[in-house]
Design a protein around this motif. Sequence first.
Motif, PDB file in Angstrom:
ATOM      1  N   LYS A 688       0.837  -1.191   0.000  1.00  0.00           N
ATOM      2  CA  LYS A 688       0.000   0.000   0.000  1.00  0.00           C
ATOM      3  C   LYS A 688       0.875   1.245   0.000  1.00  0.00           C
ATOM      4  O   LYS A 688       1.756   1.407   0.851  1.00  0.00           O
ATOM      5  CB  LYS A 688      -0.916  -0.009   1.221  1.00  0.00           C
ATOM      6  CG  LYS A 688      -1.897   1.148   1.243  1.00  0.00           C
ATOM      7  CD  LYS A 688      -2.804   1.077   2.458  1.00  0.00           C
ATOM      8  CE  LYS A 688      -3.767   2.264   2.477  1.00  0.00           C
ATOM      9  NZ  LYS A 688      -4.634   2.214   3.685  1.00  0.00           N
ATOM     10  N   SER A 691       2.174   3.400   3.168  1.00  0.00           N
ATOM     11  CA  SER A 691       2.117   2.626   4.403  1.00  0.00           C
ATOM     12  C   SER A 691       3.500   2.487   5.021  1.00  0.00           C
ATOM     13  O   SER A 691       4.518   2.660   4.355  1.00  0.00           O
ATOM     14  CB  SER A 691       1.520   1.244   4.142  1.00  0.00           C
ATOM     15  OG  SER A 691       2.341   0.514   3.240  1.00  0.00           O
ATOM     16  N   LYS A 693       6.036   0.371   8.198  1.00  0.00           N
ATOM     17  CA  LYS A 693       6.259  -0.817   9.014  1.00  0.00           C
ATOM     18  C   LYS A 693       6.916  -0.382  10.307  1.00  0.00           C
ATOM     19  O   LYS A 693       8.019   0.191  10.309  1.00  0.00           O
ATOM     20  CB  LYS A 693       7.164  -1.798   8.271  1.00  0.00           C
ATOM     21  CG  LYS A 693       7.591  -3.004   9.098  1.00  0.00           C
ATOM     22  CD  LYS A 693       6.448  -3.954   9.366  1.00  0.00           C
ATOM     23  CE  LYS A 693       6.951  -5.209  10.066  1.00  0.00           C
ATOM     24  NZ  LYS A 693       5.854  -6.149  10.378  1.00  0.00           N
ATOM     25  N   CYS A 729       8.978   2.691   4.839  1.00  0.00           N
ATOM     26  CA  CYS A 729       7.715   3.137   4.268  1.00  0.00           C
ATOM     27  C   CYS A 729       7.682   2.758   2.795  1.00  0.00           C
ATOM     28  O   CYS A 729       8.705   2.365   2.220  1.00  0.00           O
ATOM     29  CB  CYS A 729       7.535   4.640   4.443  1.00  0.00           C
ATOM     30  SG  CYS A 729       8.766   5.639   3.581  1.00  0.00           S
ATOM     31  N   LEU A 760      -2.016   6.699  14.052  1.00  0.00           N
ATOM     32  CA  LEU A 760      -1.969   5.829  12.868  1.00  0.00           C
ATOM     33  C   LEU A 760      -1.136   4.570  13.109  1.00  0.00           C
ATOM     34  O   LEU A 760      -0.922   3.789  12.185  1.00  0.00           O
ATOM     35  CB  LEU A 760      -1.384   6.591  11.675  1.00  0.00           C
ATOM     36  CG  LEU A 760      -2.154   7.816  11.192  1.00  0.00           C
ATOM     37  CD1 LEU A 760      -1.399   8.487  10.046  1.00  0.00           C
ATOM     38  CD2 LEU A 760      -3.552   7.442  10.747  1.00  0.00           C
ATOM     39  N   THR A 763      -3.005   1.182  12.270  1.00  0.00           N
ATOM     40  CA  THR A 763      -3.261   0.880  10.858  1.00  0.00           C
ATOM     41  C   THR A 763      -2.007   0.923  10.000  1.00  0.00           C
ATOM     42  O   THR A 763      -1.962   0.317   8.934  1.00  0.00           O
ATOM     43  CB  THR A 763      -4.284   1.876  10.291  1.00  0.00           C
ATOM     44  OG1 THR A 763      -3.747   3.202  10.390  1.00  0.00           O
ATOM     45  CG2 THR A 763      -5.591   1.800  11.062  1.00  0.00           C
ATOM     46  N   CYS A 764      -0.985   1.670  10.471  1.00  0.00           N
ATOM     47  CA  CYS A 764       0.261   1.834   9.701  1.00  0.00           C
ATOM     48  C   CYS A 764      -0.011   2.349   8.295  1.00  0.00           C
ATOM     49  O   CYS A 764       0.674   1.984   7.329  1.00  0.00           O
ATOM     50  CB  CYS A 764       1.040   0.525   9.637  1.00  0.00           C
ATOM     51  SG  CYS A 764       1.635  -0.066  11.234  1.00  0.00           S
ATOM     52  N   SER A 765      -1.030   3.170   8.146  1.00  0.00           N
ATOM     53  CA  SER A 765      -1.433   3.635   6.817  1.00  0.00           C
ATOM     54  C   SER A 765      -0.633   4.829   6.329  1.00  0.00           C
ATOM     55  O   SER A 765      -0.723   5.190   5.158  1.00  0.00           O
ATOM     56  CB  SER A 765      -2.917   3.998   6.839  1.00  0.00           C
ATOM     57  OG  SER A 765      -3.172   4.997   7.824  1.00  0.00           O
ATOM     58  N   GLY A 766       0.149   5.458   7.200  1.00  0.00           N
ATOM     59  CA  GLY A 766       0.930   6.606   6.766  1.00  0.00           C
ATOM     60  C   GLY A 766       1.822   7.101   7.870  1.00  0.00           C
ATOM     61  O   GLY A 766       1.693   6.715   9.038  1.00  0.00           O
ATOM     62  N   MET A 804       3.262   9.364   1.860  1.00  0.00           N
ATOM     63  CA  MET A 804       2.438   9.255   0.654  1.00  0.00           C
ATOM     64  C   MET A 804       3.029  10.042  -0.506  1.00  0.00           C
ATOM     65  O   MET A 804       2.776   9.738  -1.674  1.00  0.00           O
ATOM     66  CB  MET A 804       1.023   9.761   0.964  1.00  0.00           C
ATOM     67  CG  MET A 804       0.060   9.732  -0.201  1.00  0.00           C
ATOM     68  SD  MET A 804      -0.380   8.043  -0.662  1.00  0.00           S
ATOM     69  CE  MET A 804      -1.370   7.572   0.767  1.00  0.00           C
TER      70      MET A 804
END
Length: 958
Positions: A688, A691, A693, A729, A760, A763-766, A804
């Motif tokens: 993703k 995202s 880690k 990332c 975040l 979710t580790c989305s950003g 992102m």
Amino acid sequence: MKAILWVMEECGTPDVPSLTALRALQNKLVSNIGLKTESHTSSLGNHFCMNNPAQLFAMDWANPLVREHMNIYPEITNKVSEPWQAGKWAKDTDLDLLSPMWADPIKAPHQHFYIKEIARLCSGQYIIPMRWVKFNKQLYAEACDVVYNSEMPNPIRQAAGGRHAYTLFISPWCDDVSGNVSKQFNPHVNMYLANNSLPHQKLAQEFFVRFCSTSPHASSSEQLDALSSKMKPDVWHPAYDCVLKEEIIFRIIPYTFPANNPQQSETCSHIGMHGNFFCHRCTVGGSATEKETSEGYQALFKPGNARTCGETLGVVEKQLWTACLGVQETVDALQSMTGVKDKIASFWIDKCIIKAREIQNEHISNVTTHDPRLNKKTLKGDARKAVKADIVQSIQHEVFDWLLTQPAERYDALPIDSSMRTHLRPGDHYNPVLAMPGVDIHKDTPVEILHTYLLGQDKYVWYATHNEWDERKQTIFTTRLQSSSIDGLTLPSVRAKYMVQYKNALVGRHFKTLQQLGIFHLYGDLCSNLIFDLWRATGELGAYLWFYEISDMDTYLADMEILIESVLDIWALIDPARIIQKPKLHTLPHILQDIRRFGPPILFATEIFECWNVVFRLCSVLSNHHAPSRDIAMTLADMERFKHQVSGGWWKDSNGEYVQAGEKVRKFLQENAKLQRRLGWVSKNILKIGSVKLLPKKKQTSKMWCELSDNDAAEPLPMGQLWQLATYCVSRSQDVCREGSWDLNVTCGRIRKIVVPETLARTCSGGIALIETFRVLSTAHERLNMPILLRSSDTPAVTPVKTMDILFLFNAQHDCTQGNCGATGWRSVHQERQTTSLQERCIVHEDDDRFILNMHALHNAALIRDVLPRSLTKPQRYLSNRSSKLNEISESLRISGPAKRAESAAKAAETRARNKRAREAQNITQAAIQMAAEDVDDSVNVAEQGNQYGLDSTMYLA
């Protein structure tokens, strides 16, 4: 397998089958799948076995893990990254060889629209579709108004019988491979297949390589002959389409023939790279004297007149006709003058020469059986020669008529009224690919970058460099190379010591490393200026060759042409004869034609087939070697069966219904990473974008912004929250970016840390990347011709950037020449994943402010050039007055060339004379030893003769 069953029994496993029962079940399952191993006899009499290619590719249609990725129609697009977007498929292929029909799978799946049939649009207008194409991810018909006179309905409609009909383009790969793991060569000729309807990302996986056949006896031409019977435009094969949930028909059409250079020559009926006309693509070449002329020399630097299948076939037929005269020298002269030599035809040429000589001896030389006209005593002079010539001509016709009936079993199988009885036949008498529909074999054997560039150009420049090194220079280069940064290169760890120690035994992956990193360490006295320029040109061209997508074909090819010219021009300045001695260099300009026809060079690379040879070798080693072609084919057919069933493929059971394995069997592949690795399958692992880690739980700690950023970067809103460190990332190009990685986003810089707000963390989305900012100078490095990265002084030292917004990774190397990084330090050596007490030398960088953006890097090479200003990436010609300079070089070559050939001839004559004297001396020695036992006086006489050859006479009198 027997040992495994025994271990299972010893462990108490219940219901362990016997080996016989297991093999019987495997054979039954293979039979259910419908995959047959067929026996073939070639026109040369060699026996081998082949897995039916039509059944292999029928499994692709019935496999949901494969079928979803298959592309059936050509695509019209500006960007080229797949075969169906390139020139041959999208523009040049005969309309009748493309997929002939389309149906709407949702609205009207059984309403089939065929090309060259009248059709009605929703508007009421009548048209005739000529082909189906994709444009902007939608399917369109290229059509004409109803004034077209064609045969209706399309004859394929009747053959389909209400089923969908498609064309599958494939690439057969052939090569000689050792069946042994040891160094003892056990030659087999293998043929693998690839489905070109699949994207390159899939074809780069071993799972999608299809084994077809192998033989220690039959050549690739013989195996291609067996394959050709399955690849005819009018031969259709049934398959189950797991998307349509119904049976379809498809045909197989060859697309490209990827292989290394010697194999491509054989496939093209070419004499090879050691011939006077050494190119299988064009007619450039000639004798050494002709190649040294101004015109002949400059012709080597560009593609010559293209060879065609028709011309090659005409030469092969002429050679066969000439062989019926019984004169080998005449055939050899034809082959040398044209560069055409056919593997199958050579077999029959030898047969015809022998047969012609036998008949000529009977009708001309033998007094008791010769032609009665030769008995006339008055027949003399020119009249007698005319009669002999007439006899020879009649014998030529007789031998040729005999040739047409060979092989006898194939000739007898032809219909009695077939026109093929009176003509030479493809596969029987000459290379079958010369007459394959849809194939221009000289164009469809594209330049292969592994053997032509990595094991060609890269190897040549590496040897030219290290050949002049002493121990000191080797040590310096080893230390520098080992200190290279490989982040952003997708390379394994650099083994500099190994590469220098075994410098003449490197393989492709080593040359990939040298091509991308070598130039940064060739300063000081390690090479001359010309050799350095050659490294620079080699790296620049190499980066272009590994583009995975071409966004502007015309600009890309114009740049490629300049880069290829630069490589060849520098070689001409270093060694004028190099392009004559190394035909791979002449091959490079042909790649421009291949890219326009087939797309990026990595699409027709052969690394995946070379990797798959490991699977073949294991099958060979574990066979009993009594019938290797059959045993290996059957073993791999069983593997294909297993792959098909465990990946969810459909097959027809004994009741005639299509079934697939149960859910638990299908999940076995999807959830078992070890099985995926053994089958060469890479599961979907889409990262993703943006995202992150996090660190392992034991190392996770929450900190304030000021603690993580060292107060070097402004805190993003909202302020006052807690943050955690992350290990990496994901960029927009799906690169994994870590601490120390160089990346390009709104700024250019190096990642210092990656942090994630606690909101975040789950979710580790950003997250936020703290990037040390560098600016790209407007002028390139004077020596390296690469962009310079300089630590920015007019912006904050560290800039927070959303993960992102990171575009992609790139590689950068420290500018050691500017920083005077001559000192070497020590660092610990890692062994067995542990840090040891051992130390190795490394380069100590004097500063951390100036770096070079590595433009020789293969990873993201296209993205880098799209983002940077054109002024920093546009290639420049090495020679401005190229034609006059090459003319000047050829003039010097016309002086040095004959002198070198005369010197070589003199050395060869001297060697032959020396060997002759040695043989004569050895004969005298043996005679002296034999006579010494009979008569001492005679041995003395022989010894005196031995003195003439500089031998010690006392040895004979001992």
